[in-house]
Design an enzyme around this catalytic site. Structure first.
Site, short mmCIF file in Angstrom:
data_model
loop_
_atom_site.label_atom_id
_atom_site.label_comp_id
_atom_site.label_asym_id
_atom_site.label_seq_id
_atom_site.Cartn_x
_atom_site.Cartn_y
_atom_site.Cartn_z
N HIS A 52 0.84 -1.21 0.00
CA HIS A 52 0.00 0.00 0.00
C HIS A 52 0.87 1.25 0.00
CE1 HIS A 52 -3.24 -2.52 2.19
NE2 HIS A 52 -3.64 -2.37 0.94
N LYS A 78 -16.30 -7.53 4.08
CA LYS A 78 -15.16 -7.98 4.88
C LYS A 78 -15.37 -7.62 6.34
CE LYS A 78 -11.56 -7.23 1.37
NZ LYS A 78 -10.32 -6.48 1.09
N ARG A 136 -1.97 -6.73 -8.07
CA ARG A 136 -0.89 -7.70 -7.87
C ARG A 136 -0.95 -8.86 -8.85
NH1 ARG A 136 -3.05 -7.35 -2.21
NH2 ARG A 136 -4.37 -8.91 -3.13
N SER A 173 -3.28 -7.52 2.80
CA SER A 173 -3.71 -7.29 4.18
C SER A 173 -4.23 -8.56 4.83
CB SER A 173 -4.80 -6.21 4.22
OG SER A 173 -4.26 -4.96 3.90
#
Length: 165
Positions: free
Chosen positions: A19, A43, A96, A133
């Site tokens: 990040h 989430k 990613r 994360s």
């Protein structure tokens, strides 16, 4: 909308070195960068939004991020509503893998349609390409050392005993 103002949205739960890499590079590309902690109803968060904001601010201050960077949160309405409110013409997303591309592309198209906001994808530094994360949460939850994956401020917060050594 101003194409020199950008927003980097994310849950940042917790902020990672990946990040921070995206934030650092985006801050160099735009006149003003809004780092936006967004609530993701899909989430379950490990950290409250206020803690994520504080960790981001500290990580940015300690992380050699140069430029006009604003850290804020948004939990009501669409992401493009925030972008419109701050006159941002660009959303910056770190990706990613192909999975991220497949997930982010439809949202980018819809955001452009809804508010004429463009999305720019930044590829990660290879050193951070596999860090997420959720991986950090899992390692931290099992007592592992997360310091290779997160900014020092986050490492100190998640494991104050290890950071004190």
């Amino acid at each position: 909308m101003n194409s020199r103002i950008a927003v980097v949205p994310g849950s940042f739960d917790p902020p990672t070195l990946g990040h921070l890499d995206v934030i650092r590079r985006a801050a160099a590309l735009y006149d003003r960068l809004h780092v936006l902690v967004v609530h993701n109803p899909g989430k379950e968060a490990m950290l409250p939004i206020a803690q994520r904001l504080a960790l981001l601010e500290q990580s940015i201050a300690e992380g050699d991020v140069e430029g006009d960077v604003v850290v804020a949160s948004w939990s009501m309405g669409l992401l493009v509503d925030y972008a419109t409110d701050v006159d941002a013409g660009v959303l910056v997303k770190g990706i990613r893998s192909q999975v991220d591309v497949a997930y982010e592309t439809p949202m980018a198209i819809v955001n452009r349609h809804l508010a004429h906001v463009e999305t720019v994808f930044l590829l990660p530094d290879p050193a951070h390409a596999m860090v997420s994360s959720s991986l950090v949460r899992q390692v931290a939850g099992l007592g592992g050392d997360v310091s290779p994956f997160v900014p020092p401020a986050v490492a100190r917060f998640l494991d104050p005993e290890r950071a004190a050594r």
